[in-house]
Scaffold this motif. Sequence first.
Motif, short mmCIF file in Angstrom:
data_model
loop_
_atom_site.label_atom_id
_atom_site.label_comp_id
_atom_site.label_asym_id
_atom_site.label_seq_id
_atom_site.Cartn_x
_atom_site.Cartn_y
_atom_site.Cartn_z
N TYR A 74 -14.11 -7.77 -2.42
CA TYR A 74 -12.75 -8.47 -2.36
C TYR A 74 -12.51 -9.18 -3.60
O TYR A 74 -11.47 -9.23 -4.27
N ASN A 78 -9.97 -7.68 -6.26
CA ASN A 78 -8.78 -8.42 -6.54
C ASN A 78 -8.69 -8.96 -8.06
O ASN A 78 -7.75 -9.19 -8.74
N HIS A 124 -10.71 -16.98 -2.08
CA HIS A 124 -10.02 -15.79 -1.26
C HIS A 124 -11.16 -14.94 -0.67
O HIS A 124 -10.93 -14.68 0.63
N GLY A 125 -11.95 -14.63 -1.31
CA GLY A 125 -13.44 -13.76 -0.81
C GLY A 125 -14.02 -14.49 0.37
O GLY A 125 -14.34 -13.96 1.34
N CYS A 128 -11.91 -14.86 3.56
CA CYS A 128 -11.97 -13.60 4.34
C CYS A 128 -13.31 -13.42 4.92
O CYS A 128 -13.42 -12.80 6.17
N ASP A 148 -15.29 -3.60 5.63
CA ASP A 148 -14.25 -3.73 4.93
C ASP A 148 -13.55 -4.61 6.28
O ASP A 148 -13.82 -4.35 7.60
N GLY A 171 -3.49 -12.81 2.32
CA GLY A 171 -3.89 -11.47 1.17
C GLY A 171 -2.44 -11.10 0.49
O GLY A 171 -2.48 -10.65 -0.47
N TYR A 225 -3.36 -1.61 3.03
CA TYR A 225 -3.48 -3.10 3.89
C TYR A 225 -2.04 -3.39 4.37
O TYR A 225 -2.20 -4.57 4.91
#
Length: 289
Positions: A74, A78, A124-125, A128, A148, A171, A225
């Motif tokens: 991720y 991104n 962000h990663g 998640c 994933d 996201g 997604y």
Amino acid sequence: MGVYILCVMGNVLILMLISSQSRLHTPMYFLLGCLSIVDVCFTSVTIPRTLYSLISQDLSISFHGCFIQLFLFYLAGNMDSFLLAVMALDRYAAICQPLHYRAIMSKRTCICLLTFSFVLLSFHGTLCTIITSTLPYCGWVIHHYFCDIPAMLLLSCTDTSAQQMVIFIEGSVIVMVPVLFILGSYVFIIRAVVKLRTSKGRTFSTCSSHLTVVFLFYSSIIFMYFRPSSLYSITYDRVISVVYGIIIPTLNPFIYTLMNKDVRKSVKKVMRCGSEDGRTWKKEAEDED
């Protein structure tokens, strides 16, 4: 394996080309070089481990290794998205603000934007990864070729609607902000080109390769997604993941090579370099005599 080797070789070629050709020492090609680095990292997160599993027949991955892979996937994926947005800013500055281009797209600005993107996407990663790693899991067979989020959530023993909502909202912001920024940039670019109809029309041609990559990347990401849960399919997920995780990073160097005049000229110059250097050396030797 062949596609992965092609991806690495293509992106390394772009990096060597940019570093060796002075005409490519501009913000646009600095960002293209960064995109090549990220593409190599992006594919390296998943493909080597998958190839190892296929060769060794060892399809297992440790719990911690799985979530490290998820975090890096991720982060790198991104970063591709944010780099495309910064490249759109570069094209906007070159076409709409040519007199201020060097000031807007200075080396300091590029580095600051990339650093900000990296820090933001690291958070962000991490978010998640924390959300998925703290879930209770009943199944231990991941129906995917890498770790994933959609595949991981299917293995959870509990209701994951709240986690899915958080991941979807957060996201969506991470993905859609660069998309909207790119679209906004090209609205101004098209207006400037149509209004002035000068040499900026030729400058606009440099945007074609960028727009091609943007379309391929975001169309697959959004379909993967942001489609309704009723359309989720293990088979489709695998195919789409191969498209944006392997095929597009492999195509990027060739798209920028075939559709960009400066890069094509630099490739031709490098290919002729050996014979030209030989003729130049001979001429200089004769002058010395």
